[in-house]
Design a protein around this motif. Structure first.
Motif, PDB file in Angstrom:
ATOM      1  N   UNK A 111       0.841  -1.196   0.000  1.00  0.00           N
ATOM      2  CA  UNK A 111       0.000   0.000   0.000  1.00  0.00           C
ATOM      3  C   UNK A 111       0.877   1.247   0.000  1.00  0.00           C
ATOM      4  N   UNK A 112       1.899   1.240   0.846  1.00  0.00           N
ATOM      5  CA  UNK A 112       2.833   2.370   0.870  1.00  0.00           C
ATOM      6  C   UNK A 112       3.529   2.558  -0.462  1.00  0.00           C
ATOM      7  N   UNK A 113       3.918   1.450  -1.093  1.00  0.00           N
ATOM      8  CA  UNK A 113       4.590   1.530  -2.398  1.00  0.00           C
ATOM      9  C   UNK A 113       3.664   2.135  -3.448  1.00  0.00           C
ATOM     10  N   UNK A 114       2.459   1.604  -3.566  1.00  0.00           N
ATOM     11  CA  UNK A 114       1.549   2.074  -4.608  1.00  0.00           C
ATOM     12  C   UNK A 114       1.086   3.507  -4.359  1.00  0.00           C
ATOM     13  N   UNK A 115       0.781   3.849  -3.100  1.00  0.00           N
ATOM     14  CA  UNK A 115       0.355   5.201  -2.790  1.00  0.00           C
ATOM     15  C   UNK A 115       1.513   6.183  -2.998  1.00  0.00           C
ATOM     16  N   UNK A 116       2.714   5.786  -2.572  1.00  0.00           N
ATOM     17  CA  UNK A 116       3.879   6.652  -2.765  1.00  0.00           C
ATOM     18  C   UNK A 116       4.186   6.864  -4.232  1.00  0.00           C
TER      19      UNK A 116
END
Length: 180
Positions: free
Chosen positions: A130-135
């Protein structure tokens, strides 16, 4: 002999040598293809000989054919380049070729990938993903915080379920392990 009387031949030879390499820069791609082919062949031929009676070719057939194919492509491309062939510059529809790359965005995306790799064992894939995709969405210009975060969480959770539950690829669930 004064500086004005020096022989210009070595300088001209160096310039011609640089120009020759610039005109034949695709030979670098040939070298990479050749190195990949050698690597695949060596790995295939030095691997274990695990096979079965129902598989007469064994596990080395496909990698060997792939390695030979890469070497053949490297040789054919090198011959074409040395005969004067060259690739055409890309004429993208919406790409301005004169614009320099956004190295800040590339660096931030690379940092996100490294951070994700470090956080997966701690947080598990759903949260780290989630952090990867949102970032990545934020770095690339998305500006709707709640929607982007929900979409990133959905993609990450869906990827985790597909890989872990359906395909049998063990991705760490982290704190969500007991939920699903």
């Amino acid at each position: 002999m004064t500086a004005t009387e020096r022989d210009p031949a070595p300088e001209r030879a160096r310039r011609l040598d640089r120009d020759w390499w610039r005109e034949h820069s695709e030979l670098g791609v040939c070298a990479l293809l050749g190195a990949a082919g050698v690597l695949v062949l060596v790995d295939s031929l030095l691997g274990t000989n695990a096979g079965s009676d129902s598989d007469p070719l064994g596990p080395h057939a496909v990698p060997t054919v792939l390695g030979i194919g890469l070497l053949l492509l490297a040789v054919l491309l090198a011959v074409d380049v040395l005969r004067g062939g060259h690739g055409e510059a890309e004429a993208g529809e919406d790409v301005e070729l004169g614009t320099p790359p956004d190295l800040r965005a590339v660096g931030m995306l690379a940092g996100l990938v490294v951070a994700t790799a470090l956080l997966i064992p701690v947080l598990g894939w759903p949260l780290a993903g989630t952090g990867l995709f949102w970032g990545a969405a934020s770095v690339l210009g998305a500006r709707s915080f709640p929607r982007d975060l929900l979409v990133a969480a959905g993609i990450s959770l869906l990827a985790w379920v597909v890989f872990d539950a359906l395909l049998g690829v063990d991705l760490p669930g982290g704190p969500l392990m007991g939920v699903f």
